[in-house]
Design an enzyme around this catalytic site. Structure first.
Site, PDB file in Angstrom:
ATOM      1  CE  LYS A   1      -6.379  -0.856   4.608  1.00 20.76           C
ATOM      2  NZ  LYS A   1      -7.687  -1.148   3.990  1.00 20.76           N
TER       3      LYS A   1
ATOM      4  CG  HIS B   1      -5.866  -8.782   1.189  1.00 18.99           C
ATOM      5  ND1 HIS B   1      -6.227  -9.469   0.055  1.00 18.99           N
ATOM      6  CD2 HIS B   1      -5.419  -7.577   0.752  1.00 18.99           C
ATOM      7  CE1 HIS B   1      -6.008  -8.712  -1.006  1.00 18.99           C
ATOM      8  NE2 HIS B   1      -5.521  -7.554  -0.601  1.00 18.99           N
TER       9      HIS B   1
ATOM     10  NE  ARG C   1      -2.815  -3.519  -1.454  1.00 20.85           N
ATOM     11  CZ  ARG C   1      -2.389  -4.345  -0.492  1.00 20.85           C
ATOM     12  NH1 ARG C   1      -1.100  -4.536  -0.330  1.00 20.85           N
ATOM     13  NH2 ARG C   1      -3.241  -4.956   0.299  1.00 20.85           N
TER      14      ARG C   1
ATOM     15  CG  HIS D   1      -5.158   0.302  -4.778  1.00 19.65           C
ATOM     16  ND1 HIS D   1      -4.832  -0.340  -3.602  1.00 19.65           N
ATOM     17  CD2 HIS D   1      -6.273  -0.321  -5.236  1.00 19.65           C
ATOM     18  CE1 HIS D   1      -5.718  -1.294  -3.363  1.00 19.65           C
ATOM     19  NE2 HIS D   1      -6.600  -1.300  -4.337  1.00 19.65           N
TER      20      HIS D   1
ATOM     21  NE  ARG E   1      -3.516  -2.217   2.857  1.00 20.43           N
ATOM     22  CZ  ARG E   1      -3.208  -3.358   3.487  1.00 20.43           C
ATOM     23  NH1 ARG E   1      -1.985  -3.499   4.017  1.00 20.43           N
ATOM     24  NH2 ARG E   1      -4.081  -4.326   3.593  1.00 20.43           N
TER      25      ARG E   1
ATOM     26  CE1 TYR F   1     -10.734 -20.468  12.258  1.00 16.67           C
ATOM     27  CE2 TYR F   1     -10.231 -22.361  13.632  1.00 16.67           C
ATOM     28  CZ  TYR F   1     -10.935 -21.204  13.413  1.00 16.67           C
ATOM     29  OH  TYR F   1     -11.850 -20.773  14.346  1.00 16.67           O
TER      30      TYR F   1
END
Length: 333
Positions: free
Chosen positions: A200, A297, A274, A271, A174, A306
């Site tokens: 983030k 993400h 990306r 972006h 990003r 998991y």
């Protein structure tokens, strides 16, 4: 129905477009149809009047309401009913953008009714509109990306920008992650082909850097000190003319210039680079989970509990599939 007509008249007086008026009328009558159907069902349950298959219920719809206007007690419309309406719309397949417009129409109508002293509250304000999915940017193919990145490099600006664009595309960063990238710990793993960025939510993650991007960063680091004053100790990897941290806006401006220089008939953005990274790796590998890990993400955090891919597997996928990674070194040079 009379209140809706008065509301639409006010919108017309405010010079709202005919398209807006038609949409609001249709949206509000759709809600009224739901309201009447719910009231009818409640009355039917109370009186038990529908026995032995009695099908006398009115099939309320936009068309029937236009032909037979009905009265609505708006003081009886609360949050629960509006939420039920939203759920009914979702089940019928109504899109998020259209449903947001329905709720906007209800909020505006209740605002009008409050101004008229006909209701005390606006229950539609307490119902959240569904999130409208943001469309992914159009992808850039490998040839276009190569054309963008393989332009003549002249001067320290161009050396810096080359490192920026290569890193955005190579690591799928990003622009906020790239701007915040520091020498330490950001580039501590550069020799091994990784950078550490703050994603983030302030979470640190490791991103892979291909050979071309690594070379471009090394070239930039060799001239970076030219723009620093002796007393400066700026930790940002990418700096501006004055030796301070480069801004995201400056990166977008420089990318626009590079796009024109490359003669590309398309609008580029950080972006899009990306997204191109993700698209090209996915097209080559078919490994969606690896791509999602590579891009960091956040919405996959639950799944990752998991099924966590290890770094060795990610490195293998990256090296074998990214157009600017190690397997393309000989070809690109």
């Amino acid at each position: 129905m009379q209140q809706i007509e008065r509301f639409l008249l006010q919108l017309r007086a405010e010079n709202k477009s005919a398209h807006t008026l038609d949409n609001y009328q249709r949206d509000l009558l759709s809600f009224v149809a739901f309201y009447l159907t719910q009231n009818q069902s409640d009355a039917k349950g109370d009186t038990q009047s529908s026995k032995n298959g009695d099908n006398s219920d009115q099939a309320w719809s936009y068309q029937t309401l236009m032909a037979e206007p009905q009265s609505v007690d708006w003081t009886q419309v609360g949050v629960r009913l509006i939420k039920d309406y939203v759920m009914d719309c979702v089940k019928s397949g109504l899109g998020a953008r259209t449903l947001s417009r329905h709720l906007s129409a209800l909020r505006s109508l209740f605002g009008f009714l409050m101004a008229q002293g006909l209701v005390q509250t606006n229950p539609a304000l307490l119902v959240k509109a569904p999130k409208v999915p943001k469309p992914l940017p159009k992808s850039v193919d490998v040839d276009q990306t190569r054309q963008l990145l393989e332009q003549p490099i002249d001067g320290w600006h161009a050396i810096r920008d080359q490192a920026i664009f290569e890193l955005l595309y190579s690591a799928g960063l990003r622009v906020s992650e790239l701007v915040a990238l520091n020498l330490t710990p950001g580039l501590d793993g550069l020799a091994a082909g990784t950078v550490q960025v703050r994603g983030k939510g302030g979470k640190m993650r490791v991103a892979f850097v291909g050979t071309k991007a690594n070379q471009a960063i090394q070239a930039w680091l060799s001239v970076r000190g030219q723009k620093l004053q002796p007393e400066q100790s700026e930790q940002a990897v990418f700096i501006n003319q004055l030796g301070g941290r480069l801004s995201a806006r400056s990166i977008r401006v420089q990318l626009d210039k590079r796009t024109l220089q490359a003669g590309l008939d398309t609008k580029m953005s950080p972006h899009r680079l990306r997204h191109a990274c993700a698209t090209h790796v996915l097209e080559s590998s078919g490994d969606l989970r690896a791509v999602q890990e590579l891009l960091g993400h956040a919405n996959l955090s639950t799944t990752q509990i998991y099924t966590k891919l290890d770094m060795q597997h990610l490195a293998k996928v990256y090296d074998q599939t990214h157009p600017r990674a190690r397997k393309n070194q000989t070809h690109n040079e």
